[in-house]
Design an enzyme around this catalytic site. Structure first.
Site, short mmCIF file in Angstrom:
data_model
loop_
_atom_site.label_atom_id
_atom_site.label_comp_id
_atom_site.label_asym_id
_atom_site.label_seq_id
_atom_site.Cartn_x
_atom_site.Cartn_y
_atom_site.Cartn_z
N ASP A 156 -28.88 20.96 -7.46
CA ASP A 156 -28.49 20.73 -6.12
C ASP A 156 -27.06 20.65 -5.95
O ASP A 156 -26.50 20.16 -6.30
CB ASP A 156 -28.86 19.27 -5.57
CG ASP A 156 -28.98 18.93 -4.23
OD1 ASP A 156 -27.93 19.59 -3.25
OD2 ASP A 156 -29.49 17.95 -3.69
N TYR A 215 -23.18 26.48 11.88
CA TYR A 215 -23.32 27.19 11.02
C TYR A 215 -22.16 28.32 10.82
O TYR A 215 -21.77 28.66 9.75
CB TYR A 215 -24.74 28.13 11.25
CG TYR A 215 -25.23 29.17 10.09
CD1 TYR A 215 -25.31 28.84 8.91
CD2 TYR A 215 -25.11 30.34 10.62
CE1 TYR A 215 -26.02 29.83 8.16
CE2 TYR A 215 -25.51 31.63 9.61
CZ TYR A 215 -25.89 31.21 8.33
OH TYR A 215 -26.33 32.09 7.58
N SER A 239 -19.18 27.07 9.14
CA SER A 239 -19.42 27.09 7.74
C SER A 239 -19.13 28.49 7.14
O SER A 239 -18.72 28.69 6.14
CB SER A 239 -20.50 26.37 7.51
OG SER A 239 -21.94 27.35 7.61
#
Length: 271
Positions: A64, A155, A158
């Site tokens: 992860d 988004y 990022s």
């Protein structure tokens, strides 16, 4: 290009579906040894088994990218299994949708934790091995790392950050022989548009993007691995993606006027 990957060890995050899964198959097809890193252990183990049955070499390592230490463990397992790491592909990511005024700060934090800090964790964990092998790192961003459109601001932010990270690393690592490739896909077949803002997959949810505009994941993977194997600075995937990036560079005013008038279907993340 296939010979350039033969025997090379390639670590891919987000390898359980979409572009990451397709990249794993493409690396194996070209004779590379692939390390599959993702949260969904059953999926990556099944993919590793498939690759091994086809005569390839594959290692599945649950990982992860939002947890400190997970990528370091994946890199350590890679070194133990194969003795080296030649290429790290930071592919893990998802998309938070919604207008900026509608999203909570935690939505932005969750978006950056996976897309930006996940990529950064991957880079920092892999760099010692990549410096030894004089290998390469690839950061999977997006066409939206070049242009901003309504209702996906978190988004887009990022992916702008991922592109900035790639350009910074390219300057910092040039003298040490580590190649840095920024990958910017347009619409590619994946589960990303079926995942809500909390990161939960809604299988069977309709894709708001017309099918004719979506590139098959394996086609995208071939183009991406061509660029990574050639140690290119940038790989822009899909014709519409290349057009969007070109307009952002040469006709930004026209692009802004166009995207501000685009009709928009609500995706699963906003329902």
């Amino acid at each position: 290009m296939a010979s350039k990957l033969a025997g090379r060890v390639v670590l891919i995050t987000g390898a359980s579906s979409g572009i990451g899964e397709a990249l794993a198959r493409e690396v194996a097809r070209r004779g590379g040894r692939v390390v599959l890193a993702a949260r969904r252990a059953q999926r990556i183990e099944a993919l590793a088994t498939e690759i091994r049955r086809s005569g390839g070499e594959a290692l599945a390592t649950p990982c992860d990218v939002t947890r400190d230490g997970d990528v370091e463990r994946a890199v350590a397992q890679t070194s133990e299994a194969f003795g080296r790491l030649d290429i790290a592909i930071a592919n893990a990511g998802f998309s938070v949708a919604g207008r900026v005024e509608e999203l909570a700060l935690d939505d932005f934090r969750r978006q950056f934790e996976t897309n930006v800090f996940g990529a950064l964790r991957t880079v920092k964990a892999a760099l010692p091995e990549l410096k030894r092998s004089r290998g390469g790192v690839a950061l999977v961003g997006s066409v939206l790392g070049y242009l901003a459109v309504p209702a996906v601001g978190a988004y887009t932010m990022s992916k702008f950050a991922v592109r900035a990270l790639a350009e910074t690393l390219r300057a910092e690592l040039h003298a040490e022989g580590v190649a840095v490739t920024h990958v910017a896909p347009g619409y590619v077949a994946s589960e990303i548009r079926q995942i809500d803002n909390a990161g939960t997959l809604h299988e069977g949810a309709p894709d708001p993007v017309p099918r004719w505009l979506v590139m098959p994941a394996q086609t995208a993977a071939r183009q991406i691995m061509d660029g990574i194997a050639a140690r290119r600075d940038e790989v822009i995937v899909t014709a519409h993606g290349k057009l969007g990036v070109s307009l952002s560079r040469h006709a930004p005013g026209l692009l802004r006027a166009t995207v501000s008038r685009l009709p928009r279907k609500r995706r699963v993340s906003e329902r």
